[in-house]
Design a protein around this motif. Structure first.
Motif, PDB file in Angstrom:
ATOM      1  N   VAL A  70      33.193  44.880  35.844  1.00 17.28           N
ATOM      2  CA  VAL A  70      32.491  43.704  35.934  1.00 17.28           C
ATOM      3  C   VAL A  70      33.177  42.409  35.855  1.00 17.28           C
ATOM      4  CG1 VAL A  70      30.439  42.412  34.801  1.00 17.28           C
ATOM      5  CG2 VAL A  70      30.585  45.085  34.533  1.00 17.28           C
ATOM      6  N   VAL A  71      32.941  41.656  36.872  1.00 19.87           N
ATOM      7  CA  VAL A  71      33.767  40.505  37.181  1.00 19.87           C
ATOM      8  C   VAL A  71      32.604  39.345  37.034  1.00 19.87           C
ATOM      9  CG1 VAL A  71      35.216  39.260  38.473  1.00 19.87           C
ATOM     10  CG2 VAL A  71      35.486  41.366  38.721  1.00 19.87           C
ATOM     11  N   CYS A  72      32.749  38.312  36.388  1.00 20.68           N
ATOM     12  CA  CYS A  72      31.821  37.034  36.252  1.00 20.68           C
ATOM     13  C   CYS A  72      32.514  35.791  36.345  1.00 20.68           C
ATOM     14  CB  CYS A  72      31.174  37.050  35.095  1.00 20.68           C
ATOM     15  SG  CYS A  72      31.854  36.713  33.557  1.00 20.68           S
ATOM     16  N   CYS A  94      36.579  37.859  33.248  1.00 17.31           N
ATOM     17  CA  CYS A  94      36.287  36.297  33.750  1.00 17.31           C
ATOM     18  C   CYS A  94      37.264  36.116  34.743  1.00 17.31           C
ATOM     19  CB  CYS A  94      36.364  35.366  32.555  1.00 17.31           C
ATOM     20  SG  CYS A  94      35.500  33.981  32.852  1.00 17.31           S
ATOM     21  N   HIS A  95      36.959  35.541  36.137  1.00 15.29           N
ATOM     22  CA  HIS A  95      37.624  35.180  37.261  1.00 15.29           C
ATOM     23  C   HIS A  95      37.302  33.821  37.844  1.00 15.29           C
ATOM     24  CE1 HIS A  95      40.133  35.505  40.764  1.00 15.29           C
ATOM     25  NE2 HIS A  95      40.548  36.756  40.302  1.00 15.29           N
ATOM     26  N   GLY A  96      38.016  32.990  38.027  1.00 14.54           N
ATOM     27  CA  GLY A  96      37.816  31.804  38.540  1.00 14.54           C
ATOM     28  C   GLY A  96      37.364  31.649  39.990  1.00 14.54           C
ATOM     29  N   GLY A  97      37.801  32.675  40.628  1.00 12.98           N
ATOM     30  CA  GLY A  97      37.743  33.122  42.065  1.00 12.98           C
ATOM     31  C   GLY A  97      36.107  33.093  42.535  1.00 12.98           C
ATOM     32  N   VAL A  98      35.269  33.843  41.363  1.00 14.05           N
ATOM     33  CA  VAL A  98      33.681  33.850  41.657  1.00 14.05           C
ATOM     34  C   VAL A  98      32.703  32.542  41.055  1.00 14.05           C
ATOM     35  CG1 VAL A  98      34.242  35.965  41.847  1.00 14.05           C
ATOM     36  CG2 VAL A  98      33.398  35.285  39.812  1.00 14.05           C
ATOM     37  N   ARG A 152      38.069  30.729  48.914  1.00 15.24           N
ATOM     38  CA  ARG A 152      38.239  30.996  47.487  1.00 15.24           C
ATOM     39  C   ARG A 152      37.622  32.750  47.362  1.00 15.24           C
ATOM     40  NH1 ARG A 152      34.991  29.959  43.149  1.00 15.24           N
ATOM     41  NH2 ARG A 152      34.221  27.930  44.242  1.00 15.24           N
ATOM     42  N   ILE A 153      36.746  33.025  48.351  1.00 12.63           N
ATOM     43  CA  ILE A 153      36.098  34.339  48.508  1.00 12.63           C
ATOM     44  C   ILE A 153      37.118  35.097  48.928  1.00 12.63           C
ATOM     45  CG2 ILE A 153      34.213  35.400  49.383  1.00 12.63           C
ATOM     46  CD1 ILE A 153      32.494  33.190  49.173  1.00 12.63           C
ATOM     47  N   ASP A 154      37.936  34.864  50.102  1.00 10.21           N
ATOM     48  CA  ASP A 154      38.724  35.394  50.808  1.00 10.21           C
ATOM     49  C   ASP A 154      39.881  35.965  49.684  1.00 10.21           C
ATOM     50  OD1 ASP A 154      37.385  35.822  53.051  1.00 10.21           O
ATOM     51  OD2 ASP A 154      38.388  33.945  54.083  1.00 10.21           O
ATOM     52  N   ASN A 155      40.531  35.025  49.006  1.00  6.52           N
ATOM     53  CA  ASN A 155      41.583  35.235  48.033  1.00  6.52           C
ATOM     54  C   ASN A 155      40.882  36.362  46.816  1.00  6.52           C
ATOM     55  OD1 ASN A 155      43.083  33.570  49.519  1.00  6.52           O
ATOM     56  ND2 ASN A 155      42.504  31.616  48.235  1.00  6.52           N
ATOM     57  N   PHE A 156      39.549  35.955  46.481  1.00  3.91           N
ATOM     58  CA  PHE A 156      39.271  37.073  45.542  1.00  3.91           C
ATOM     59  C   PHE A 156      39.147  38.192  45.829  1.00  3.91           C
ATOM     60  CE2 PHE A 156      35.191  38.983  43.924  1.00  3.91           C
ATOM     61  CZ  PHE A 156      35.807  39.131  42.522  1.00  3.91           C
ATOM     62  N   LEU A 157      38.661  38.597  47.390  1.00  7.13           N
ATOM     63  CA  LEU A 157      38.468  39.968  47.646  1.00  7.13           C
ATOM     64  C   LEU A 157      39.591  40.520  47.986  1.00  7.13           C
ATOM     65  CD1 LEU A 157      35.562  39.360  50.356  1.00  7.13           C
ATOM     66  CD2 LEU A 157      35.487  40.308  47.818  1.00  7.13           C
ATOM     67  N   ALA A 158      40.631  39.773  48.139  1.00  3.64           N
ATOM     68  CA  ALA A 158      42.090  40.260  48.615  1.00  3.64           C
ATOM     69  C   ALA A 158      42.625  40.800  47.118  1.00  3.64           C
ATOM     70  CB  ALA A 158      43.166  39.308  48.991  1.00  3.64           C
TER      71      ALA A 158
END
Length: 209
Positions: A70-72, A94-98, A152-158
């Motif tokens: 789970v990532v939030c 907890c991830h700042g990318g999302v 930011r979404i692209d970096n998170f998905l990577a």
């Protein structure tokens, strides 16, 4: 998407008012998040036992696969939503990318990191922006554009493709989810005619060439 935050009023809050920094969920939002968690458990997507990761996972497309990561977002309303939906997870990432598009709007400025850690001790943190006590990304006079959010979404998905888990739950925000869907599967939102609302769930298969 996270559930309904508390604006402390029956009307839309002034997003430029510092008093509305990082609001919590209202009671109705907490109730709906708990109900969503119950529905996901009935569907076999959320385990009833304490978990943080899963052992061997069945990857057959026609079989339901319990969520094992789970990532939030680091914003309180999102952490609360994730915690109510996944109450048996020993650790939520907890991830700042999302996080939501940030800047100018005080509800999108996260609390001091020490406050978050004290209130939510079950979180782990995975993003450079979450290594500082204060919200170093948020600025009072500059707001992220949708292009900024997409990057930011692209970096998170990577980052996500490098994780070992297979079935992943992401609890994020309206603008973030809309930007992700409009880039990768725009038909889901009728190519921009539809919006993402509180506590809605979308399912997608992530594959990189």
């Amino acid at each position: 998407r996270h559930n309904v935050p508390d604006p402390n009023t029956g009307q839309m809050p002034d997003l430029h008012d510092e008093r509305y920094t990082d609001p919590s969920l209202i009671q109705e939002g907490e109730r709906q998040a708990c109900e969503l968690g119950a529905k996901l458990r009935q569907m076999g997507l959320v385990s009833d036992v304490m978990s943080g990761s899963s052992d061997a996972m069945d990857t057959c497309c026609n079989k339901k696969q319990p969520i094992d990561l789970v990532v939030c977002s680091p914003l309180t309303r999102c952490i609360q939503t994730a915690s109510h939906i996944f109450p048996n997870f020993s650790s939520i990432c907890c991830h700042g990318g999302v996080r939501e598009a940030f800047g100018m709007h005080y509800p999108d400025r996260h609390s001091p990191l020490s406050h978050i850690k004290e209130k939510f001790p079950h979180l782990t943190y995975h993003h450079p922006s979450l290594s500082s006590e204060d919200d170093i990304d948020w600025q009072p006079h500059i707001r992220e554009t949708r292009d900024d959010v997409v990057r930011r979404i692209d970096n998170f998905l990577a980052w996500l493709t490098q994780q070992s888990q297979v079935s992943i739950g992401i609890v994020s925000h309206g603008v973030w989810i809309e930007c992700a869907l409009l880039k990768y599967c725009p038909q889901v939102l009728e190519f921009g005619k539809k919006r993402v609302y509180n506590c809605e769930v979308y399912k997608a298969h992530l594959a990189y060439d």
